[in-house]
Write an enzyme that holds these catalytic residues in place. Structure first.
Site, PDB file in Angstrom:
ATOM      1  N   GLN A 282      20.837   0.236  48.503  1.00 32.81           N
ATOM      2  CA  GLN A 282      20.342   1.617  48.553  1.00 32.81           C
ATOM      3  C   GLN A 282      18.817   1.670  48.535  1.00 32.81           C
ATOM      4  OE1 GLN A 282      20.777   4.061  45.070  1.00 32.81           O
ATOM      5  NE2 GLN A 282      20.642   5.982  46.194  1.00 32.81           N
TER       6      GLN A 282
ATOM      7  N   TYR B 157      25.108  -3.973  32.197  1.00 27.26           N
ATOM      8  CA  TYR B 157      23.962  -3.719  33.083  1.00 27.26           C
ATOM      9  C   TYR B 157      22.702  -3.405  32.256  1.00 27.26           C
ATOM     10  CZ  TYR B 157      21.174  -1.032  36.489  1.00 27.26           C
ATOM     11  OH  TYR B 157      20.176  -0.535  37.290  1.00 27.26           O
TER      12      TYR B 157
HETATM   13  N1  SER Z   1      21.629   4.274  38.926  1.00 23.38           N
HETATM   14  C1  SER Z   1      21.937   3.220  38.000  1.00 23.38           C
HETATM   15  C2  SER Z   1      23.365   3.271  37.590  1.00 23.38           C
HETATM   16  O1  SER Z   1      23.919   4.341  37.560  1.00 23.38           O
HETATM   17  C3  SER Z   1      21.071   3.329  36.798  1.00 23.38           C
HETATM   18  O2  SER Z   1      20.019   2.443  36.919  1.00 23.38           O
HETATM   19  O3  SER Z   1      23.908   2.274  37.250  1.00 23.38           O
END
Ligand code: SER
Length: 316
Positions: free
Chosen positions: A13, A143
């Site tokens: 993206q 994450y």
């Molecule tokens: N856009 C990302 C996510 O939703 C956040 O860094 O994982």
């Protein structure tokens, strides 16, 4: 001397739009796009493109040497929602790729690194409104953990090995060229596609879930802006808070309805609600605004106008 740039994760993206922007700024011959597969033909067919496995040091190094690269933008990552499904893979990809690039810089193969962090570094114990740069950080997603510890490593490589690494904590990014993949903020892109295709959208977050967001054009300006800034002005070498706007699903739906009055939104929260609940509602980015003169341009209504206009062209 002109910069020779490598973008890792160029099919994604942000990577795809960054590639177009850097090619127009530095010239096609100075920008190499790379990814693990040929998943975005607009990128693959529009300039230099190499297959690079970000997890493989030799693969990255070979590409860096082949094109005499001095600057790397490491945009490959597994995002929050997919990371919860594949925790070990998320840890491995996000950390190994970062070490590979930081170690290439430490060994002087490259001079400058951009690495994206995220609002996911924050967690449920962080103050949620106007979250400061320096605050409690107890992320609860894999994450978020990779981003938080990655920030520590960036600062460490700057302090110990003088690696010129620069980073920003992106909020949710809204764009029309390339779809996001596997994030919790992806709803704010999907909603525009569904509004145009089906006039309705079932949202995986509750109506009042407020999250920090930003239009892609602003995100690219920030990325190029921090990389072009004088090194002395970059005082934070972990990662900068970065903000534009914040809104809820209900508010984005209202913005869409101004153009498409028949649009309907329904809510079916899933596991991503817990992730969203753990993140800030808004961000204080005063250090970025002060140190390297960051400012955003796009309001929610301006984003909606652009998204509906551009996607309408795509679909018709
Ligand atoms: N856009 C990302 C996510 O939703 C956040 O860094 O994982």
């Amino acid at each position: 001397m002109n910069s020779k740039i490598l973008i890792i994760g160029a099919c994604g993206q942000i990577g795809s739009e960054l590639t177009f922007r850097l090619r127009s700024q530095y010239g096609d011959e100075n920008v190499v796009a790379s990814d693990i597969s040929y998943s975005n033909l607009d990128i693959v067919n529009s300039g230099l493109f190499e297959i690079v496995d970000a997890k493989d040091y030799a693969s990255v190094k070979t590409c860096v040497e082949k094109f005499k690269i001095d600057t790397v933008y490491l945009m490959a990552a597994m995002l929050s929602a997919t990371g919860e499904k594949y925790p070990m893979e998320a840890w491995d990809l996000n950390m190994t790729s970062l070490f590979n690039v930081l170690n290439l810089a430490k060994a002087n193969f490259i001079k400058k690194v951009f690495w994206p962090s995220s609002i996911a570094v924050f967690g449920p114990t962080t103050p949620t409104d106007y979250t400061p740069q320096y605050t409690i950080m107890e992320p609860t997603t894999v994450y978020g953990m990779t981003k938080q510890v990655g920030e520590r490593w960036c600062e460490y490589y700057f302090n110990k090995f003088n690696v010129d690494v620069r980073s920003i904590r992106y909020p949710g990014i809204i764009s029309w060229k390339t779809l996001p993949g596997g994030g919790t903020t992806d709803y704010a892109v999907e909603i525009y596609h569904e509004a145009l295709k089906n006039k309705k959208y079932s949202c995986f977050l509750k109506e009042d879930t407020k999250l920090p967001m930003m239009f892609m054009d602003d995100a690219i300006e920030a990325t190029v802006g921090i990389m072009m800034a004088d090194p002395e002005s970059i005082k934070i070498r972990s990662s900068y808070n970065l903000a534009a706007i914040s809104f809820t699903p209900k508010e984005i739906a209202a913005s869409i309805k101004k153009h498409l009055p028949e649009f309907e939104i329904t809510y079916q929260p899933d596991y991503r609600q817990d992730i969203a609940n753990s993140w800030p509602k808004s961000i204080n980015d005063s250090y970025a605004r002060q140190d390297w003169k960051w400012k955003h341009k796009f309001s929610l209504d301006a984003i909606t106008e652009q998204m509906l206009f551009q996607l309408d062209k795509k679909y018709n």
